[in-house]
Design an enzyme around this catalytic site. Structure first.
Site, PDB file in Angstrom:
ATOM      1  N   ASN A  11       3.794  -1.413   2.403  1.00 24.12           N
ATOM      2  CA  ASN A  11       5.096  -1.204   2.764  1.00 24.12           C
ATOM      3  C   ASN A  11       6.104  -1.651   1.445  1.00 24.12           C
ATOM      4  O   ASN A  11       6.954  -1.996   1.619  1.00 24.12           O
ATOM      5  CB  ASN A  11       5.507  -2.027   4.138  1.00 24.12           C
ATOM      6  CG  ASN A  11       6.932  -1.345   4.505  1.00 24.12           C
ATOM      7  OD1 ASN A  11       7.739  -2.126   5.148  1.00 24.12           O
ATOM      8  ND2 ASN A  11       7.329   0.007   4.215  1.00 24.12           N
ATOM      9  N   CYS A  70       5.303   0.403  -1.820  1.00 22.75           N
ATOM     10  CA  CYS A  70       5.207   1.650  -2.673  1.00 22.75           C
ATOM     11  C   CYS A  70       5.429   2.998  -2.113  1.00 22.75           C
ATOM     12  O   CYS A  70       6.411   3.697  -2.261  1.00 22.75           O
ATOM     13  CB  CYS A  70       4.038   1.533  -3.394  1.00 22.75           C
ATOM     14  SG  CYS A  70       3.601   0.124  -4.475  1.00 22.75           S
ATOM     15  N   ARG A  71       4.474   3.366  -0.981  1.00 22.01           N
ATOM     16  CA  ARG A  71       4.406   4.581  -0.623  1.00 22.01           C
ATOM     17  C   ARG A  71       5.425   4.946   0.668  1.00 22.01           C
ATOM     18  O   ARG A  71       6.125   5.710   0.864  1.00 22.01           O
ATOM     19  CB  ARG A  71       2.932   5.248  -0.290  1.00 22.01           C
ATOM     20  CG  ARG A  71       2.205   5.377  -1.519  1.00 22.01           C
ATOM     21  CD  ARG A  71       0.615   5.597  -1.250  1.00 22.01           C
ATOM     22  NE  ARG A  71       0.297   4.202  -0.574  1.00 22.01           N
ATOM     23  CZ  ARG A  71      -0.942   3.977  -0.174  1.00 22.01           C
ATOM     24  NH1 ARG A  71      -1.810   4.894  -0.128  1.00 22.01           N
ATOM     25  NH2 ARG A  71      -1.361   2.906   0.440  1.00 22.01           N
ATOM     26  N   SER A  72       5.415   3.992   1.611  1.00 20.54           N
ATOM     27  CA  SER A  72       6.006   4.156   2.888  1.00 20.54           C
ATOM     28  C   SER A  72       7.648   4.082   2.621  1.00 20.54           C
ATOM     29  O   SER A  72       8.272   4.753   3.134  1.00 20.54           O
ATOM     30  CB  SER A  72       5.449   3.648   4.137  1.00 20.54           C
ATOM     31  OG  SER A  72       5.554   2.124   3.839  1.00 20.54           O
ATOM     32  N   ASP A 132      -2.794   5.513  -3.469  1.00 15.18           N
ATOM     33  CA  ASP A 132      -2.116   4.213  -3.838  1.00 15.18           C
ATOM     34  C   ASP A 132      -1.766   3.917  -5.099  1.00 15.18           C
ATOM     35  O   ASP A 132      -2.611   3.963  -6.014  1.00 15.18           O
ATOM     36  CB  ASP A 132      -3.229   3.279  -3.178  1.00 15.18           C
ATOM     37  CG  ASP A 132      -2.574   1.876  -3.314  1.00 15.18           C
ATOM     38  OD1 ASP A 132      -1.374   1.678  -3.654  1.00 15.18           O
ATOM     39  OD2 ASP A 132      -3.079   0.938  -2.643  1.00 15.18           O
ATOM     40  N   CYS A 162       2.038   2.416   5.371  1.00 11.29           N
ATOM     41  CA  CYS A 162       0.940   2.424   4.207  1.00 11.29           C
ATOM     42  C   CYS A 162       0.531   1.056   4.205  1.00 11.29           C
ATOM     43  O   CYS A 162       0.380   0.342   5.195  1.00 11.29           O
ATOM     44  CB  CYS A 162       1.634   2.909   2.752  1.00 11.29           C
ATOM     45  SG  CYS A 162       2.859   1.756   2.055  1.00 11.29           S
TER      46      CYS A 162
HETATM   47  P1  4NP Z   1       1.505   0.608  -0.747  1.00 10.14           P
HETATM   48  O1  4NP Z   1       0.912   0.107  -1.950  1.00 10.14           O
HETATM   49  O2  4NP Z   1       0.494   0.286   0.280  1.00 10.14           O
HETATM   50  O3  4NP Z   1       1.879   1.891  -1.173  1.00 10.14           O
HETATM   51  O4  4NP Z   1       2.698  -0.359  -0.562  1.00 10.14           O
HETATM   52  C1  4NP Z   1       0.346  -1.374  -2.181  1.00 10.14           C
HETATM   53  C2  4NP Z   1       1.152  -2.335  -2.396  1.00 10.14           C
HETATM   54  C3  4NP Z   1       0.508  -3.712  -2.398  1.00 10.14           C
HETATM   55  C4  4NP Z   1      -0.830  -3.749  -2.435  1.00 10.14           C
HETATM   56  C5  4NP Z   1      -1.664  -2.708  -2.142  1.00 10.14           C
HETATM   57  C6  4NP Z   1      -0.986  -1.285  -1.925  1.00 10.14           C
HETATM   58  N1  4NP Z   1      -1.334  -4.996  -2.664  1.00 10.14           N
HETATM   59  O5  4NP Z   1      -2.796  -5.112  -2.502  1.00 10.14           O
HETATM   60  O6  4NP Z   1      -0.737  -6.019  -2.394  1.00 10.14           O
END
Ligand code: 4NP
Length: 150
Positions: free
Chosen positions: A12, A14-16, A121, A9
């Site tokens: 790294n 939240c989702r992955s 997201d 994602c």
């Molecule tokens: P992820 O979510 O891609 O599912 O881990 C996010 C985590 C952090 C950020 C964006 C999306 N960020 O902009 O810091």
């Protein structure tokens, strides 16, 4: 040789990490642990070295999956030759991977392919978003395991 699967994602955190934890749990439930090497990474480097977002850790724990020991890392150029399959959480992640893949052999794909859609997201949203992500990830991982086990 085990099949290697990398979930990707943006951050790294939240989702992955949820996808990595859920896929590992499904693989263990079906006694296929020795058939798969499983990891996750982000296309961005903002959270490298950090544990998953506490909301992801809590959501996973509610469903009996412990992801608290995971640490974020960025996708590495070597991942495109080391992994058999790289699974993007959304279309934007997939485009980034396609642009960075070089001549790598890994198959790049979305987690949700039927119908083709994004795991949204959840980072800037409320806690409901994480439960939605969990459900989508669980469905996607079940289908992915079926596909890769054939
Ligand atoms: P992820 O979510 O891609 O599912 O881990 C996010 C985590 C952090 C950020 C964006 C999306 N960020 O902009 O810091």
């Amino acid at each position: 040789m085990p099949q290697s699967v990398l979930f990707v994602c943006l951050g790294n955190i939240c989702r992955s990490p949820l996808a990595e934890g859920v896929f590992r749990a499904l693989v263990q439930e079906t006694a296929q642990a020795d058939r798969f090497f499983i990891d996750s990474a982000g296309t961005g480097a903002w959270h490298v070295g950090n544990p998953p977002d506490p909301r992801s850790v809590e959501t996973a724990a509610r469903h009996g999956v412990d992801i608290s020991m995971q640490r974020a890392r960025k996708v590495h150029p070597g991942d495109f030759t080391r992994f058999d399959t790289i699974v993007a959480m959304d279309g934007s992640n997939l485009s980034t991977l396609q642009a960075r893949a070089g001549g790598g052999v890994a198959e790049l794909r979305l987690l949700l392919t039927n119908p083709q859609r994004d795991v949204p997201d959840p980072y800037y949203g409320g806690p409901d978003g994480f439960e939605t992500v969990y459900r989508l990830v669980h469905t996607g991982c079940r289908e992915l395991l079926e596909t890769l086990s054939r």
